[in-house]
Write an enzyme that holds these catalytic residues in place. Structure first.
Site, short mmCIF file in Angstrom:
data_model
loop_
_atom_site.label_atom_id
_atom_site.label_comp_id
_atom_site.label_asym_id
_atom_site.label_seq_id
_atom_site.Cartn_x
_atom_site.Cartn_y
_atom_site.Cartn_z
CB SER A 149 7.36 8.28 -7.06
OG SER A 149 8.26 9.25 -7.58
CG ASN A 220 8.71 4.09 -9.10
OD1 ASN A 220 8.37 3.78 -10.23
ND2 ASN A 220 8.37 5.23 -8.54
#
Length: 314
Positions: A149, A220
């Protein structure tokens, strides 16, 4: 005439083989590296959608816990999905579990897999070592994907000789419930690989979105700066954390306020992502470290998982 015919046949054969090599990979066999929360979730949805899965981790104990967790999740889901037909629910659980085997040596199973999905610790050196080793044993057609991520996909892909067959496949927690998958295409990822991963994501019942290999991808990259700006508002004394959370829930319609979400995700996770971005682009104002976040992490107050973060939990 015979010469011309031979040339024509050769030409047909060559274009047929080029066309075959351009065809997308239909993923049937999946190897998932990492039996934690994310890896187990990916293995579960892959098996539940008809794929053969090998789940890999370092010890049999970890894998036994992963398999138990998958079974518990499947039984919960089947009770809702097959409420009027419990027998069908039991059959679904057993069939899904029978599609998942486990192994402690990834190199011994990747020779027959179509796709390797890595979901291990967020450490570039560890990921590079893993993929460098697997690259020697995996079949030529096998696609490699990382569930990272926060790390750059290109930096991981460069540890292998199959940069064209390497991409990001970022799932969200909890994997069985969250519909989104970010498919990350590096400058070297082939269109064939990208399309194969989009098709695979859809086969899992997910909604794939595409993004270039930019820090944080889509979610994100937007979410973490928002969380950090909420922290900075609180640090400046502009508003209390409680009022910031209430404002975002009632004013923006978010299910959780930023401080509630920070504690849920884990303050160490957010700090790790932010630190990585700051290292890549130290001048970017969005990526500047946070004093209060650093202090809480240093004190091991990481959020819900430790009982205290920005809020205290009983």
């Amino acid at each position: 005439m015979a010469f011309v015919t031979r040339q024509f046949v050769r030409s047909l054969s060559s274009s047929s083989s080029a066309s075959a090599s351009a065809k997308k990979i239909i993923v049937k066999h999946v190897t998932v590296i990492g039996g934690g929360l994310m890896g187990a979730g990916i293995a579960q949805v892959a098996a539940a959608s008809g794929h053969t899965v090998v789940l890999v981790d370092q010890t049999e104990d970890i894998l036994a816990k992963s398999k138990k967790s998958i079974e518990e999740n499947l039984r919960k889901m089947s009770k809702k999905k097959f409420a009027e037909n419990p027998k069908a629910g039991d059959e679904f659980v057993e069939k899904t579990l029978s599609s998942i085997s486990t192994c402690t040596d990834a190199a011994s199973v990747v020779h027959s897999t179509d796709l390797v999905v890595e979901a291990i610790v967020e450490n570039l050196k560890v990921k590079n070592e893993l993929f460098q080793r697997l690259d020697k044993f995996a079949a030529e057609h096998t696609i490699f994907a990382s569930n990272t991520s926060s790390l750059q996909i290109t930096s991981i892909a460069n540890a292998t000789t199959r940069q064209d067959r390497f991409a990001g496949l970022h799932f969200f927690n909890p994997v069985p419930l969250m519909k989104l998958v970010e498919v990350i295409k590096t400058p070297m990822t082939s269109q064939k690989t990208f399309e194969s991963l989009v098709d695979f994501s859809k086969a899992l019942g997910k909604h794939p979105v595409s993004c270039k290999d930019t820090p944080g991808f889509i979610v994100n990259r937007l979410l973490v700066p928002y969380l950090i700006e909420a922290i900075r508002m609180h640090e400046r004394g502009d508003a209390s954390k409680e009022d910031i959370d209430t404002a975002m829930k009632l004013g923006a319609g978010y299910p959780m306020g930023p401080f509630e979400l920070l504690d849920y995700v884990g303050l160490d996770t957010t700090k790790f992502i932010l630190d990585g971005w700051h290292e890549m682009d130290a001048k970017n104002p969005l990526f500047q470290p946070s004093t209060s976040l650093n202090k809480l992490v240093a004190e091991k107050k990481l959020g819900k998982k430790t009982g205290e973060g920005y809020y205290k939990y009983k």
